[in-house]
Design an enzyme around this catalytic site. Structure first.
Site, short mmCIF file in Angstrom:
data_model
loop_
_atom_site.label_atom_id
_atom_site.label_comp_id
_atom_site.label_asym_id
_atom_site.label_seq_id
_atom_site.Cartn_x
_atom_site.Cartn_y
_atom_site.Cartn_z
N HIS A 23 -26.31 30.94 -11.08
CA HIS A 23 -25.06 30.76 -11.68
C HIS A 23 -24.99 31.51 -13.03
O HIS A 23 -23.73 31.54 -13.52
CB HIS A 23 -24.88 29.26 -12.17
CG HIS A 23 -24.84 28.21 -11.10
ND1 HIS A 23 -24.01 28.30 -9.97
CD2 HIS A 23 -25.43 27.12 -10.83
CE1 HIS A 23 -24.00 27.26 -8.98
NE2 HIS A 23 -25.07 26.63 -9.65
N ASP A 55 -28.07 27.43 -1.52
CA ASP A 55 -28.08 26.35 -2.34
C ASP A 55 -26.55 25.67 -2.03
O ASP A 55 -25.57 26.28 -1.75
CB ASP A 55 -28.14 26.86 -3.91
CG ASP A 55 -28.19 26.05 -4.98
OD1 ASP A 55 -29.28 25.57 -5.47
OD2 ASP A 55 -27.35 25.38 -5.27
N HIS A 58 -24.50 24.63 -4.39
CA HIS A 58 -23.67 25.34 -5.34
C HIS A 58 -23.30 26.65 -5.04
O HIS A 58 -24.49 27.43 -4.99
CB HIS A 58 -24.06 24.96 -6.69
CG HIS A 58 -24.28 23.30 -6.91
ND1 HIS A 58 -25.62 22.76 -6.97
CD2 HIS A 58 -23.37 22.40 -7.35
CE1 HIS A 58 -25.35 21.53 -7.17
NE2 HIS A 58 -24.29 21.15 -7.33
N ASP A 74 -30.86 21.60 -2.48
CA ASP A 74 -29.86 20.43 -2.95
C ASP A 74 -28.56 20.12 -2.06
O ASP A 74 -27.88 19.31 -2.23
CB ASP A 74 -29.02 20.81 -4.43
CG ASP A 74 -28.73 21.94 -4.49
OD1 ASP A 74 -28.87 22.99 -3.72
OD2 ASP A 74 -28.27 22.40 -5.95
#
Length: 308
Positions: free
Chosen positions: A122, A159, A161, A243
């Site tokens: 990120h 992931d 996200h 996740d």
């Protein structure tokens, strides 16, 4: 030779406030699950500033260093913190991914897994966010290109996200292909199919809340794998977040351990087909401790099978 596991005790020195999901026990649980495996255990080095500067400006690196607290915590953004041990951790996270690239491209290991924290995907050019400070995998890609002279490096980010940081750092990098699957809507709010990179070098695969393993496999088989074959990378990097597991508290996908096992096995097959098995994976998210440990172990077991 077997899979290289690259990690360091300094990752436990990156401490976050009580109740924060990106916490020390994440890595402890994962490493405990990996203990029985016959891995080539390697100490993660500290990255050099020159490594970080492949993706981040010097002014941003200086800001991060200046923000490091002598005690307690410094909050860089809404959910990204530094503690006194954090700088060594973020430098070793980048160093671990680079060491993995060096080992795999140098013939020291058939493939590698960097068990690191904090995650990195990120972190944008000059913006920390989403628990991330430096763009670990993006920096490793630039290292492979610029230091080792590769022409094509692919990154697969599964992931839950979106890897907005990796996308930002490599948006203009025509020598890379970023393939990223993510739940939408969800933090950070990016990752739509319309985001394709400056050179058509980004493939985003949005997944609706509730998407399970069957649908995920269909999406990867229909879109991701053909794109990898057409790109023909000389190295595959993986942002391995766990996740998307059904038990994860921060998202709403319904993958199970066997889905991560399947995806890893397929990526290893593609690496074998396209680039001599050269694949380097780096840990990103995963916030249910048991799901992270089980899924991460399955991921590494498949890397080991591919390593022979």
């Amino acid at each position: 030779m077997t899979t290289a596991l690259i990690t360091h005790a300094d990752f436990h020195g990156h401490v976050t406030p009580q109740g924060h999901p990106e916490r020390v026990p994440r890595l402890e649980h994962l490493l405990h699950a990996l203990e029985p495996l016959e891995l080539n255990r390697v100490t993660a080095p500290l990255a050099a500033d020159d490594d970080i500067l492949r993706c981040h400006p010097a002014s941003y690196v200086s800001e991060v260093k200046a923000a490091l607290p002598a005690d307690g915590f410094v909050q860089l953004d809404g959910d990204t913190y530094l503690s006194p041990g954090s700088l060594d951790a973020v430098y070793r996270a980048v160093g671990a991914a680079i060491r993995g690239v060096d080992m795999v491209l140098g013939g020291e290991a058939p493939n590698a897994f960097a068990a690191v924290r904090p995650p990195g995907h990120h972190a944008e050019t000059a913006t920390p966010m989403g628990f991330c400070v430096f763009g670990t995998v993006a920096i490793a890609a630039k290292h492979a290109l610029d230091h080792h002279g590769l022409s094509r490096v692919a990154i697969v980010d599964f992931d839950v996200h979106h890897g907005n940081g990796t996308q930002d750092l490599l948006w203009d990098e025509a020598r890379t292909l970023l393939i990223s699957s993510q739940q939408i809507p969800l933090f950070p709010g990016t990752g739509t199919a319309s985001e394709t990179g400056a050179h058509g070098n980004v493939l985003n695969l949005p997944l609706a809340p509730g998407t399970g393993g069957v649908q995920m496999r269909q999406v990867y088989e229909a879109q991701a794998f053909p794109r990898l074959r057409s790109f023909r990378p000389e190295l595959i990097l993986v942002s391995a977040g766990f996740d998307a597991h059904a038990d994860d508290p921060l998202a709403n996908l319904n993958w199970e351990v066997e889905d991560f096992r399947w995806l890893t096995a397929e990526l290893c097959k593609l690496a074998d087909e396209l680039c001599g098995g050269k694949i380097v994976s780096s840990l990103e998210g995963g916030y249910d401790l048991d799901a992270l440990a089980a899924s991460g172990k399955a991921h590494v077991e498949e890397l080991m099978k591919a390593a022979g």
